[in-house]
Write a protein that holds these residues in place. Structure first.
Motif, PDB file in Angstrom:
ATOM      1  N   ARG A   1       0.828  -1.198   0.000  1.00 25.31           N
ATOM      2  CA  ARG A   1       0.000   0.000   0.000  1.00 25.31           C
ATOM      3  C   ARG A   1       0.871   1.261   0.000  1.00 25.31           C
ATOM      4  NH1 ARG A   1      -5.307  -1.551   3.819  1.00 25.31           N
ATOM      5  NH2 ARG A   1      -4.989  -3.800   3.710  1.00 25.31           N
ATOM      6  N   ILE A   2       1.941   1.255   0.771  1.00 23.76           N
ATOM      7  CA  ILE A   2       2.834   2.412   0.806  1.00 23.76           C
ATOM      8  C   ILE A   2       3.493   2.619  -0.551  1.00 23.76           C
ATOM      9  CG2 ILE A   2       5.000   3.291   1.779  1.00 23.76           C
ATOM     10  CD1 ILE A   2       4.154   1.910   4.427  1.00 23.76           C
ATOM     11  N   ALA A   3       3.988   1.548  -1.160  1.00 23.95           N
ATOM     12  CA  ALA A   3       4.635   1.664  -2.470  1.00 23.95           C
ATOM     13  C   ALA A   3       3.674   2.222  -3.507  1.00 23.95           C
ATOM     14  CB  ALA A   3       5.172   0.300  -2.910  1.00 23.95           C
ATOM     15  N   THR A   4       2.406   1.830  -3.409  1.00 25.14           N
ATOM     16  CA  THR A   4       1.402   2.338  -4.358  1.00 25.14           C
ATOM     17  C   THR A   4       1.145   3.817  -4.131  1.00 25.14           C
ATOM     18  OG1 THR A   4       0.370   0.145  -4.483  1.00 25.14           O
ATOM     19  CG2 THR A   4      -0.958   2.028  -5.187  1.00 25.14           C
ATOM     20  N   ILE A   5       1.029   4.224  -2.870  1.00 27.58           N
ATOM     21  CA  ILE A   5       0.844   5.656  -2.577  1.00 27.58           C
ATOM     22  C   ILE A   5       1.992   6.459  -3.176  1.00 27.58           C
ATOM     23  CG2 ILE A   5       0.764   7.405  -0.760  1.00 27.58           C
ATOM     24  CD1 ILE A   5      -0.465   5.238   1.075  1.00 27.58           C
ATOM     25  N   GLU A   6       3.216   6.012  -2.930  1.00 26.00           N
ATOM     26  CA  GLU A   6       4.380   6.729  -3.447  1.00 26.00           C
ATOM     27  C   GLU A   6       4.333   6.841  -4.962  1.00 26.00           C
ATOM     28  OE1 GLU A   6       7.680   5.594  -0.008  1.00 26.00           O
ATOM     29  OE2 GLU A   6       7.396   4.260  -1.739  1.00 26.00           O
ATOM     30  N   ALA A   7       3.925   5.768  -5.629  1.00 27.13           N
ATOM     31  CA  ALA A   7       3.902   5.762  -7.097  1.00 27.13           C
ATOM     32  C   ALA A   7       2.827   6.684  -7.656  1.00 27.13           C
ATOM     33  CB  ALA A   7       3.697   4.337  -7.603  1.00 27.13           C
ATOM     34  N   VAL A   8       1.635   6.673  -7.070  1.00 29.03           N
ATOM     35  CA  VAL A   8       0.566   7.530  -7.619  1.00 29.03           C
ATOM     36  C   VAL A   8       0.841   9.000  -7.314  1.00 29.03           C
ATOM     37  CG1 VAL A   8      -1.162   5.688  -7.616  1.00 29.03           C
ATOM     38  CG2 VAL A   8      -0.987   7.216  -5.637  1.00 29.03           C
ATOM     39  N   LEU A   9       1.526   9.283  -6.203  1.00 29.77           N
ATOM     40  CA  LEU A   9       1.941  10.656  -5.938  1.00 29.77           C
ATOM     41  C   LEU A   9       2.948  11.125  -6.995  1.00 29.77           C
ATOM     42  CD1 LEU A   9       2.380  10.575  -2.046  1.00 29.77           C
ATOM     43  CD2 LEU A   9       0.610  11.817  -3.300  1.00 29.77           C
ATOM     44  N   LYS A  10       3.901  10.267  -7.325  1.00 27.89           N
ATOM     45  CA  LYS A  10       4.887  10.610  -8.357  1.00 27.89           C
ATOM     46  C   LYS A  10       4.228  10.795  -9.714  1.00 27.89           C
ATOM     47  CE  LYS A  10       8.898   8.434  -6.173  1.00 27.89           C
ATOM     48  NZ  LYS A  10       9.903   7.328  -6.254  1.00 27.89           N
ATOM     49  N   ALA A  11       3.098  10.102  -9.922  1.00 31.54           N
ATOM     50  CA  ALA A  11       2.378  10.213 -11.195  1.00 31.54           C
ATOM     51  C   ALA A  11       1.528  11.475 -11.266  1.00 31.54           C
ATOM     52  CB  ALA A  11       1.503   8.986 -11.407  1.00 31.54           C
ATOM     53  N   GLY A  12       1.524  12.264 -10.204  1.00 30.96           N
ATOM     54  CA  GLY A  12       0.854  13.557 -10.248  1.00 30.96           C
ATOM     55  C   GLY A  12      -0.494  13.630  -9.568  1.00 30.96           C
ATOM     56  N   ILE A  13      -0.867  12.593  -8.806  1.00 32.87           N
ATOM     57  CA  ILE A  13      -2.119  12.653  -8.054  1.00 32.87           C
ATOM     58  C   ILE A  13      -1.860  13.407  -6.747  1.00 32.87           C
ATOM     59  CG2 ILE A  13      -4.026  11.354  -7.047  1.00 32.87           C
ATOM     60  CD1 ILE A  13      -3.711  11.021 -10.088  1.00 32.87           C
ATOM     61  N   ALA A  14      -2.629  14.454  -6.505  1.00 29.01           N
ATOM     62  CA  ALA A  14      -2.415  15.280  -5.320  1.00 29.01           C
ATOM     63  C   ALA A  14      -2.777  14.509  -4.053  1.00 29.01           C
ATOM     64  CB  ALA A  14      -3.255  16.552  -5.410  1.00 29.01           C
ATOM     65  N   PRO A  15      -1.992  14.642  -2.994  1.00 25.62           N
ATOM     66  CA  PRO A  15      -2.252  13.858  -1.776  1.00 25.62           C
ATOM     67  C   PRO A  15      -3.602  14.157  -1.139  1.00 25.62           C
ATOM     68  CG  PRO A  15      -0.566  15.534  -1.380  1.00 25.62           C
ATOM     69  CD  PRO A  15      -0.783  15.478  -2.861  1.00 25.62           C
ATOM     70  N   GLU A  16      -4.088  15.405  -1.281  1.00 25.15           N
ATOM     71  CA  GLU A  16      -5.375  15.737  -0.675  1.00 25.15           C
ATOM     72  C   GLU A  16      -6.547  15.073  -1.385  1.00 25.15           C
ATOM     73  OE1 GLU A  16      -4.184  19.382  -3.216  1.00 25.15           O
ATOM     74  OE2 GLU A  16      -3.204  17.944  -1.857  1.00 25.15           O
ATOM     75  N   ARG A  17      -6.298  14.485  -2.562  1.00 26.51           N
ATOM     76  CA  ARG A  17      -7.362  13.793  -3.298  1.00 26.51           C
ATOM     77  C   ARG A  17      -7.270  12.279  -3.133  1.00 26.51           C
ATOM     78  NH1 ARG A  17      -8.401  16.744  -9.077  1.00 26.51           N
ATOM     79  NH2 ARG A  17     -10.516  16.019  -8.618  1.00 26.51           N
ATOM     80  N   ILE A  18      -6.455  11.825  -2.188  1.00 31.23           N
ATOM     81  CA  ILE A  18      -6.261  10.392  -1.961  1.00 31.23           C
ATOM     82  C   ILE A  18      -6.658  10.036  -0.536  1.00 31.23           C
ATOM     83  CG2 ILE A  18      -4.626   8.472  -1.937  1.00 31.23           C
ATOM     84  CD1 ILE A  18      -2.796  10.142  -3.757  1.00 31.23           C
ATOM     85  N   GLY A  19      -7.499   9.012  -0.406  1.00 31.28           N
ATOM     86  CA  GLY A  19      -7.745   8.372   0.875  1.00 31.28           C
ATOM     87  C   GLY A  19      -7.181   6.966   0.807  1.00 31.28           C
ATOM     88  N   ILE A  20      -6.846   6.399   1.951  1.00 32.51           N
ATOM     89  CA  ILE A  20      -6.246   5.068   1.960  1.00 32.51           C
ATOM     90  C   ILE A  20      -6.977   4.161   2.934  1.00 32.51           C
ATOM     91  CG2 ILE A  20      -4.526   5.711   3.700  1.00 32.51           C
ATOM     92  CD1 ILE A  20      -3.761   3.495   0.686  1.00 32.51           C
ATOM     93  N   GLY A  21      -7.251   2.945   2.504  1.00 35.00           N
ATOM     94  CA  GLY A  21      -7.797   1.943   3.407  1.00 35.00           C
ATOM     95  C   GLY A  21      -6.716   1.497   4.365  1.00 35.00           C
ATOM     96  N   GLY A  22      -6.937   1.703   5.661  1.00 36.04           N
ATOM     97  CA  GLY A  22      -5.907   1.415   6.653  1.00 36.04           C
ATOM     98  C   GLY A  22      -6.329   0.409   7.698  1.00 36.04           C
ATOM     99  N   GLY A  23      -7.321  -0.411   7.377  1.00 35.59           N
ATOM    100  CA  GLY A  23      -7.806  -1.386   8.339  1.00 35.59           C
ATOM    101  C   GLY A  23      -7.087  -2.721   8.218  1.00 35.59           C
TER     102      GLY A  23
END
Length: 294
Positions: A59-81
């Motif tokens: 999940r962390i690796a995916t977050i890092e990759a989509v951020l690098k691809a230009g998705i703004a962090p404020e537009r991302i939520g993450i399932g953390g359960g």
């Protein structure tokens, strides 16, 4: 940055590469395509995103990759359960360090006999373990899947104890009376619904909006529900097409494969099995979305 998820968010499906890893480039492209259709944000690794099949590192690796691809962090939520509270803490801390704030938290699942006090203890352990006021946590109520319901009194108690750190609740029970009970018990929470057919009346009753799976394939219909347009009958018909299949997630992916012409969308992680009926379902959905949404 917003203090809570509001408006039109999508519980994104997760595209996979041939080796079963997350295809982050395709995921980012999918998010951007949804943003172009009026979507406010995406939640990664929820139920529709096969979230329980991915570990913390993935999940962390995916977050890092989509951020690098230009998705703004404020537009991302993450399932953390996770069943392990330490995993929820580790993912939440890392997500905050990467600029995200929105984390959906399931109660620890598997043990379905726990008392309400135990459920509250689990959330307290996560919030205290993260110990960061930047966190915006969302209690994730989907008992038909997780097997563990979040009592309304627990939601109210956590909001009173932690204030805006407990930013909201996602009610995916599909029971509008349950949504109303959460609203009555904790009116300060930003409560989103997962059941698309309830979106318009939930917003009218003070709900914050939606985080839903059907928006992966019929974002126009979901947007119509958010805007209060007369599309409820079409939305309900679209939902029934998908719910009558063995796997909601596999069916959505099959429809995405048919819509995009990309068979890679068919890939799922075990124990799910791929669906081969996407073209037939796409035709049915096309019939529902073809009339203009006025």
């Amino acid at each position: 940055m917003t203090d809570a998820i509001r408006g039109f968010w999508v519980a994104s499906a997760t595209p996979l590469a041939a080796d079963g890893s997350v295809d982050s480039a395709k995921l980012a492209a999918h998010a951007k395509q949804l943003f172009g259709k009026g979507v406010d944000g995406v939640v990664l690794f929820g139920t529709t995103g096969e979230g329980t099949s991915f570990n913390v590192s993935e999940r962390i690796a995916t977050i890092e990759a989509v951020l690098k691809a230009g998705i703004a962090p404020e537009r991302i939520g993450i399932g953390g359960g996770f069943p392990a509270i330490s995993d929820s803490i580790a993912l939440s801390r890392t997500a905050l360090g990467l600029g995200l704030r929105h984390v959906l938290l399931l109660p620890p699942y598997f043990d379905r006999s726990v008392a309400p006090e135990g459920i509250e203890d689990a959330f307290v352990a996560i919030i205290d373990g993260v110990a960061d006021d930047r966190l915006r946590a969302y209690l994730y109520h989907i008992p038909q899947m997780s097997g563990v319901a979040i009592p309304t009194a627990v939601a109210a108690s956590l909001r009173k104890r932690y204030g805006k750190v407990i930013a909201g609740l996602k009610d995916s029970s599909g029971d509008f009376k349950q949504f109303q009970a959460f609203r009555a018990a904790a009116p300060e929470l930003a409560i989103t619904v997962g059941n698309e057919a309830d979106i318009d009346r939930a917003i009218a009753a003070g709900g914050a909006g939606t985080i839903c799976g059907m928006a992966n394939v019929v974002p126009e219909l979901v947007k119509g529900m958010v805007e209060g347009k007369a599309v409820e009958a079409r939305m309900q018909a679209a939902i029934e097409i998908v719910l009558k299949t063995p796997s909601f997630t596999a069916t959505l992916k099959a429809i995405l494969a048919a819509q995009t012409g990309d068979a890679a969308w068919l890939r799922v992680r075990p124990p799910l099995r791929a669906s081969s009926d996407g073209s037939a379902f796409k035709r049915k959905l096309d019939e529902l979305t073809a009339p203009a949404i006025a």
